[in-house]
Design an enzyme around this catalytic site. Structure first.
Site, PDB file in Angstrom:
ATOM      1  N   ASP A  11       0.851  -1.181   0.000  1.00 22.39           N
ATOM      2  CA  ASP A  11       0.000   0.000   0.000  1.00 22.39           C
ATOM      3  C   ASP A  11       0.886   1.230   0.000  1.00 22.39           C
ATOM      4  O   ASP A  11       2.089   1.156   0.298  1.00 22.39           O
ATOM      5  CB  ASP A  11      -0.918   0.009   1.229  1.00 22.39           C
ATOM      6  CG  ASP A  11      -1.882   1.199   1.218  1.00 22.39           C
ATOM      7  OD1 ASP A  11      -2.731   1.244   0.306  1.00 22.39           O
ATOM      8  OD2 ASP A  11      -1.772   2.066   2.086  1.00 22.39           O
ATOM      9  N   CYS A  74      -4.046  -0.859  -2.499  1.00 21.31           N
ATOM     10  CA  CYS A  74      -4.095   0.585  -2.721  1.00 21.31           C
ATOM     11  C   CYS A  74      -4.912   0.785  -3.987  1.00 21.31           C
ATOM     12  O   CYS A  74      -4.599   0.191  -5.029  1.00 21.31           O
ATOM     13  CB  CYS A  74      -2.680   1.141  -2.903  1.00 21.31           C
ATOM     14  SG  CYS A  74      -2.589   2.846  -3.499  1.00 21.31           S
ATOM     15  N   GLU A 153      -2.726   9.326   7.646  1.00 27.54           N
ATOM     16  CA  GLU A 153      -1.304   9.062   7.855  1.00 27.54           C
ATOM     17  C   GLU A 153      -0.776   9.751   9.114  1.00 27.54           C
ATOM     18  O   GLU A 153       0.217   9.314   9.686  1.00 27.54           O
ATOM     19  CB  GLU A 153      -0.490   9.498   6.629  1.00 27.54           C
ATOM     20  CG  GLU A 153      -0.699   8.617   5.404  1.00 27.54           C
ATOM     21  CD  GLU A 153      -0.096   7.227   5.545  1.00 27.54           C
ATOM     22  OE1 GLU A 153       0.918   7.074   6.253  1.00 27.54           O
ATOM     23  OE2 GLU A 153      -0.646   6.271   4.941  1.00 27.54           O
ATOM     24  N   CYS A 185     -10.594   4.244  -1.412  1.00 30.34           N
ATOM     25  CA  CYS A 185      -9.201   4.343  -0.976  1.00 30.34           C
ATOM     26  C   CYS A 185      -9.129   3.572   0.322  1.00 30.34           C
ATOM     27  O   CYS A 185      -9.981   3.762   1.199  1.00 30.34           O
ATOM     28  CB  CYS A 185      -8.783   5.800  -0.768  1.00 30.34           C
ATOM     29  SG  CYS A 185      -7.145   5.992  -0.008  1.00 30.34           S
ATOM     30  N   HIS A 187      -7.374   3.904   2.765  1.00 26.63           N
ATOM     31  CA  HIS A 187      -7.210   4.764   3.939  1.00 26.63           C
ATOM     32  C   HIS A 187      -8.557   5.196   4.524  1.00 26.63           C
ATOM     33  O   HIS A 187      -8.672   5.467   5.718  1.00 26.63           O
ATOM     34  CB  HIS A 187      -6.429   6.035   3.567  1.00 26.63           C
ATOM     35  CG  HIS A 187      -4.954   5.845   3.416  1.00 26.63           C
ATOM     36  ND1 HIS A 187      -4.398   5.204   2.345  1.00 26.63           N
ATOM     37  CD2 HIS A 187      -3.917   6.237   4.204  1.00 26.63           C
ATOM     38  CE1 HIS A 187      -3.074   5.207   2.472  1.00 26.63           C
ATOM     39  NE2 HIS A 187      -2.763   5.822   3.585  1.00 26.63           N
TER      40      HIS A 187
END
Length: 271
Positions: A11, A74, A153, A185, A187
């Site tokens: 990722d 990803c 992040e 995504c 994330h």
């Protein structure tokens, strides 16, 4: 092929941990080798050829662990590099876009599906293509949300800043009668609670992680590559940038799954 070989997951950063967690839950005897490219995240604002090059480099790095499968966890790398990587390796390669699309098709009643993702993923049109291949009558509303990955992040999942950022990005989507939204995504599931608050309870949020893990399980079963020893695997997690925040986020997100299995934390020397 030794079926005790690991499943390699890559990722752009911590997002693929959402997929790793689901694999650990559904396939508890499989060893995972995970690489998060935290030094070069985000991928969503990068050119396609650059994403392909980064993905190739990570796959080459992970090759030393002789994986039996590669999971591109990803969405941007899946959109730009999946077919390229398939041509260069001799093991199955799984992305996260088609599993996410299948999950959304199975949940929508109105036929109006929202997709949020990075600039790269949205501009690629990969989700719209995947959805319309499954059902050409689906109406897709897409929106790039480049401000989300930096929040994740930094480990900033719940705060006033998070709510304001998500609200500003998604406010215009509330005008559409969609009944589900793909978190395009890996994330974004870290922000699912806030995204849900902004979009409202009538919009089901779709993460590709669960469906991706099912696809991995199916492939391993069909190819007779499932781990055949019921032992506790030792997972390995690598990141290309500073490891401190990566480790904090990983432990927080994986929770009970990571408590059940030993983990080796390492900083990659790649590049």
């Amino acid at each position: 092929m030794d079926v005790q070989q690991p499943i390699a997951i890559l990722d752009s950063g911590v997002g693929g941990l959402t997929v790793a967690k689901e694999i650990m839950r559904q396939l508890p005897h499989e060893k995972i080798v995970y690489f998060g490219d935290t030094a070069r995240t985000p991928y969503g604002t990068r050119a396609a050829d650059e994403v392909v090059q980064f993905t190739r480099e990570i796959v080459e790095y992970l090759a030393q662990y002789d994986p039996k499968m590669i999971v591109i966890a990803c969405n941007t790398a899946t959109a730009f590099a999946l077919e390229d990587i398939k041509k260069h390796v001799n093991v199955p390669v799984v992305g996260v876009i088609h599993p996410g699309a299948r999950a959304a098709i199975g949940r929508t009643n109105t036929g109006i599906i929202g997709v949020i993702g990075t600039d790269g993923t949205i501009k690629s049109g990969a989700y719209e293509l995947a959805l319309k291949q499954l059902n050409p009558h689906i109406h897709v509303i897409s929106k790039a949300c480049p401000t989300f990955v930096p929040l994740v992040e930094r480990g900033n999942f719940r705060s006033d800043e998070t709510f304001d950022t998500v609200s500003a990005a998604l406010g215009s989507l509330r005008d559409y009668p969609m009944d589900c939204m793909i978190l395009g995504c890996t994330h974004y599931p870290f922000l699912a609670e806030t995204i849900g608050e902004v979009m409202g309870p009538e919009v089901v949020l779709i993460s590709s992680a669960e469906e991706t893990a099912r696809e991995i399980s199916t492939i391993l079963y069909e190819q007779d590559k499932r781990a055949n020893i019921e032992t506790t695997p030792i997972h390995q997690f690598f990141c290309s940038g500073q490891p401190a925040m990566f480790r904090v986020i990983a432990k927080q997100w994986l929770g009970k799954q990571i408590e059940l299995t030993p983990v080796v934390w390492q900083v990659s020397q790649m590049g």
